[in-house]
Enzyme design. Structure first.
Site, short mmCIF file in Angstrom:
data_model
loop_
_atom_site.label_atom_id
_atom_site.label_comp_id
_atom_site.label_asym_id
_atom_site.label_seq_id
_atom_site.Cartn_x
_atom_site.Cartn_y
_atom_site.Cartn_z
N ASN A 72 -12.76 -3.11 2.73
CA ASN A 72 -13.53 -1.99 3.01
C ASN A 72 -14.66 -1.83 1.78
OD1 ASN A 72 -12.09 -0.78 4.93
ND2 ASN A 72 -10.68 0.34 3.93
N HIS A 108 -10.47 -5.13 -3.29
CA HIS A 108 -9.19 -5.60 -2.83
C HIS A 108 -9.21 -6.02 -1.14
CE1 HIS A 108 -10.29 -1.22 -2.35
NE2 HIS A 108 -9.84 -1.22 -1.35
N HIS A 166 -7.03 -5.60 2.23
CA HIS A 166 -6.04 -5.11 2.76
C HIS A 166 -5.48 -6.15 3.85
CE1 HIS A 166 -6.85 -0.60 1.95
NE2 HIS A 166 -8.12 -1.32 2.12
N ASP A 219 0.74 -1.08 -0.08
CA ASP A 219 0.12 -0.11 0.01
C ASP A 219 0.91 1.38 0.04
OD1 ASP A 219 -3.16 0.50 0.85
OD2 ASP A 219 -1.92 2.27 1.13
N ILE A 220 0.51 2.20 -0.95
CA ILE A 220 1.10 3.52 -1.10
C ILE A 220 1.18 4.44 0.38
CG2 ILE A 220 -0.56 5.04 -1.83
CD1 ILE A 220 1.45 5.77 -4.06
N GLY A 237 -15.61 2.90 4.03
CA GLY A 237 -14.51 3.60 3.74
C GLY A 237 -13.80 3.30 2.29
N GLN A 238 -14.55 2.69 1.38
CA GLN A 238 -13.93 2.28 0.10
C GLN A 238 -13.79 3.51 -0.58
OE1 GLN A 238 -16.13 -0.74 -2.09
NE2 GLN A 238 -14.19 -1.06 -3.46
P1 AMP Z 1 -9.89 1.38 0.06
O1 AMP Z 1 -9.59 2.98 0.93
O2 AMP Z 1 -10.21 0.52 1.23
O3 AMP Z 1 -10.71 1.53 -1.12
O4 AMP Z 1 -8.11 1.30 -0.08
C1 AMP Z 1 -7.48 1.91 -1.27
C2 AMP Z 1 -5.94 1.80 -0.78
O5 AMP Z 1 -5.17 1.87 -2.06
C3 AMP Z 1 -5.57 2.80 0.29
O6 AMP Z 1 -5.16 2.12 1.14
C4 AMP Z 1 -4.57 3.54 -0.50
O7 AMP Z 1 -3.45 3.83 0.16
C5 AMP Z 1 -4.22 2.76 -1.65
N1 AMP Z 1 -3.56 3.13 -2.78
C6 AMP Z 1 -3.85 4.03 -3.61
N2 AMP Z 1 -3.24 4.25 -4.46
C7 AMP Z 1 -2.14 3.38 -4.53
C8 AMP Z 1 -0.89 3.06 -5.30
N3 AMP Z 1 -0.78 3.85 -6.38
N4 AMP Z 1 -0.35 2.23 -5.03
C9 AMP Z 1 -0.81 1.36 -3.94
N5 AMP Z 1 -1.57 1.64 -3.12
C10 AMP Z 1 -2.53 2.73 -3.25
#
Ligand code: AMP
Ligand code: ZN
Length: 115
Positions: A88, A101, A103, A32-33, A94-95
Site C-alpha cells: 500500500n 512494508h 503485506h 499483522d496486529i 491506503g498506506q
Molecule cells: P498499511 O495500512 O498498508 O500502512 O499497513 C499498516 C499495517 O500495520 C496494518 O495492516 C496494521 O494492522 C499493521 N499494524 C499497525 N500496528 C501494528 C503493530 N503494533 N503490530 C503489527 N502490525 C501492526
C-alpha cells in the site's frame, strides 16, 4: 521522520512488541496486529524508507533483501497454495504507516480486483 516517530522503527528497536516471523540483518517480518487473512505478515526493511518509491530509488540491496525475505517466508510458512504481496502506497493506496512494508496475505482464496 525520526525513528522515534515511526511505529515500525519502534518495532525494529524492540520498543513495541511484535510476533516475529523472520529477523535478519536487513529485514524484520511480524504478524499483522489486525489480520485480513488467516496468514497476514508485515515485512519491512530495518532501515527507514517511507514507501516503495523511496526504497526502490534509494537502496537496491535493501530492496533485494526484502524480496529475498518474502521468498523465505513463503517457504517457511508453507504458502504453496498461493499468496498475495501488497505494498500500500500513499493515501489512495491506503498506506497508514509511512515505513515501507509488504503485506503477505495467505490462507484463503483472495478476491480480485481489490477494493
Ligand atoms: P498499511 O495500512 O498498508 O500502512 O499497513 C499498516 C499495517 O500495520 C496494518 O495492516 C496494521 O494492522 C499493521 N499494524 C499497525 N500496528 C501494528 C503493530 N503494533 N503490530 C503489527 N502490525 C501492526
Ligand atoms: Zn521507520
Amino acid at each position: 521522520m525520526s525513528d522515534s516517530d515511526c511505529l515500525f522503527c519502534r518495532i525494529v528497536a524492540g520498543d513495541i512488541p511484535s510476533t516475529q516471523v523472520l529477523n535478519n540483518d536487513h529485514v524484520l517480518a511480524f504478524r499483522d496486529i489486525a489480520p485480513q487473512a488467516p496468514v497476514h505478515i508485515v515485512v519491512i526493511p530495518k532501515a527507514h524508507f517511507a514507501n516503495i518509491v523511496e526504497l526502490g530509488a534509494g537502496d537496491a540491496t535493501q530492496a533485494g533483501e526484502l524480496m529475498a525475505a518474502i521468498s523465505t517466508i513463503a517457504t517457511q510458512e508453507d504458502l504453496a497454495d498461493g499468496f498475495r504481496v501488497v505494498f500500500n502506497t500513499g493515501s489512495d493506496g491506503g498506506q497508514t504507516v509511512e515505513h515501507v512494508h509488504a503485506h503477505v496475505l495467505a490462507g484463503r482464496s483472495l478476491t480480485w480486483p481489490p477494493g
